[in-house]
Write a protein that holds these residues in place. Structure first.
Motif, mmCIF file in Angstrom:
data_model
loop_
_atom_site.group_PDB
_atom_site.id
_atom_site.type_symbol
_atom_site.label_atom_id
_atom_site.label_comp_id
_atom_site.label_asym_id
_atom_site.label_seq_id
_atom_site.Cartn_x
_atom_site.Cartn_y
_atom_site.Cartn_z
ATOM 1 N N GLU A 51 0.815 -1.211 0.000
ATOM 2 C CA GLU A 51 0.000 0.000 0.000
ATOM 3 C C GLU A 51 0.852 1.266 0.000
ATOM 4 N N GLY A 52 1.983 1.242 0.746
ATOM 5 C CA GLY A 52 2.816 2.432 0.857
ATOM 6 C C GLY A 52 3.328 2.933 -0.480
ATOM 7 N N PRO A 53 4.043 2.089 -1.230
ATOM 8 C CA PRO A 53 4.520 2.524 -2.545
ATOM 9 C C PRO A 53 3.389 2.910 -3.495
ATOM 10 N N LEU A 54 2.279 2.185 -3.432
ATOM 11 C CA LEU A 54 1.168 2.502 -4.329
ATOM 12 C C LEU A 54 0.572 3.860 -3.983
ATOM 13 N N SER A 55 0.541 4.177 -2.700
ATOM 14 C CA SER A 55 0.054 5.489 -2.281
ATOM 15 C C SER A 55 0.974 6.596 -2.789
ATOM 16 N N ARG A 56 2.299 6.345 -2.743
ATOM 17 C CA ARG A 56 3.255 7.317 -3.279
ATOM 18 C C ARG A 56 3.062 7.489 -4.777
ATOM 19 N N ALA A 57 2.788 6.379 -5.452
ATOM 20 C CA ALA A 57 2.568 6.436 -6.901
ATOM 21 C C ALA A 57 1.355 7.302 -7.243
ATOM 22 N N LYS A 58 0.283 7.120 -6.493
ATOM 23 C CA LYS A 58 -0.923 7.922 -6.734
ATOM 24 C C LYS A 58 -0.665 9.405 -6.452
ATOM 25 N N SER A 59 0.157 9.669 -5.447
ATOM 26 C CA SER A 59 0.494 11.061 -5.122
ATOM 27 C C SER A 59 1.275 11.712 -6.258
#
Length: 213
Positions: A51-59
């Motif tokens: 979830e962490g990297p994916l959240s950064r990607a969306k940001s």
């Protein structure tokens, strides 16, 4: 605002074909998908296992005003629909090989753009055993580190490769060969085979480069 890519990511992105369905596996900050979107790509899947990297990607996508990339939380290509070009970068060679081995839609029209951080030779062994072939390789330097970026296709013909090809592949760049020679010297402390392989590579490189590496 335009996405800026360092040499490593720019080399990876430059191998993606235009007007194709794209999947960036282990996308992390999603800089490559966002750059590709700005170049006109419109069918892009960006995935990560956490979830962490994916959240950064969306940001990152929000920062650049991009809302058309499809983000997926998944393990490798699991759940990703058939695509044309698959990017797997920034991982160890063994992990990249494992991800490809679980791909359910391999076909001869696909391209894989691969950038291993470690164990390039193990990735090459795995690729050829799975019926993939390296079309070309390019060196990329980022943060004083030397990487190889592989463009691969699927032939369906499982093959065995020798040690020489496993360690250098189709990369003919001097900086990459220097890196491999140093790696083999370290491995040779445990197994003389790697020292002999290093000598073989250095011998051949004398005819490729004007000076010794």
């Amino acid at each position: 605002m335009r996405v800026h890519l360092d040499e490593r990511l720019r080399t990876i992105a430059g191998l993606v074909r235009p007007d194709r369905k794209i999947a960036d596996i282990g996308t992390d900050h999603a800089f490559v998908p966002c750059w590709l979107w700005q170049q006109g790509a419109r069918e892009i899947f960006a995935t990560d296992i956490s979830e962490g990297p994916l959240s950064r990607a969306k940001s990152t996508a929000r920062l650049y005003g991009i809302d058309g990339i499809r983000f997926m939380l998944c393990d490798g290509l699991d759940g990703v629909p058939p695509v044309d070009d698959v990017i797997i970068a920034g991982m160890g060679g063994e992990m990249i090989g494992d991800i490809i081995s679980r791909c359910k839609f391999l076909n001869s029209e696909m391209h894989f753009i691969l950038q291993p951080m470690t164990k390039d030779h193990l990735l090459r062994y795995a690729l050829y055993r799975m019926g993939l072939e390296i079309i070309s390789e390019k060196t990329a330097v980022a943060g004083r580190k030397v990487y190889t970026v592989m463009l691969c296709g699927y032939s369906g013909r499982a093959q065995n490769i020798d040690g020489r090809f496993a360690f250098t592949g189709k990369n003919t760049d001097r900086a990459y060969h220097e890196k491999i020679a140093a790696k083999l010297a370290k491995m040779g402390k445990r197994d003389e085979y790697y020292l002999k392989l290093r000598e073989e590579i250095l011998r051949e490189d004398k005819h490729t480069f004007p000076e010794k590496i």
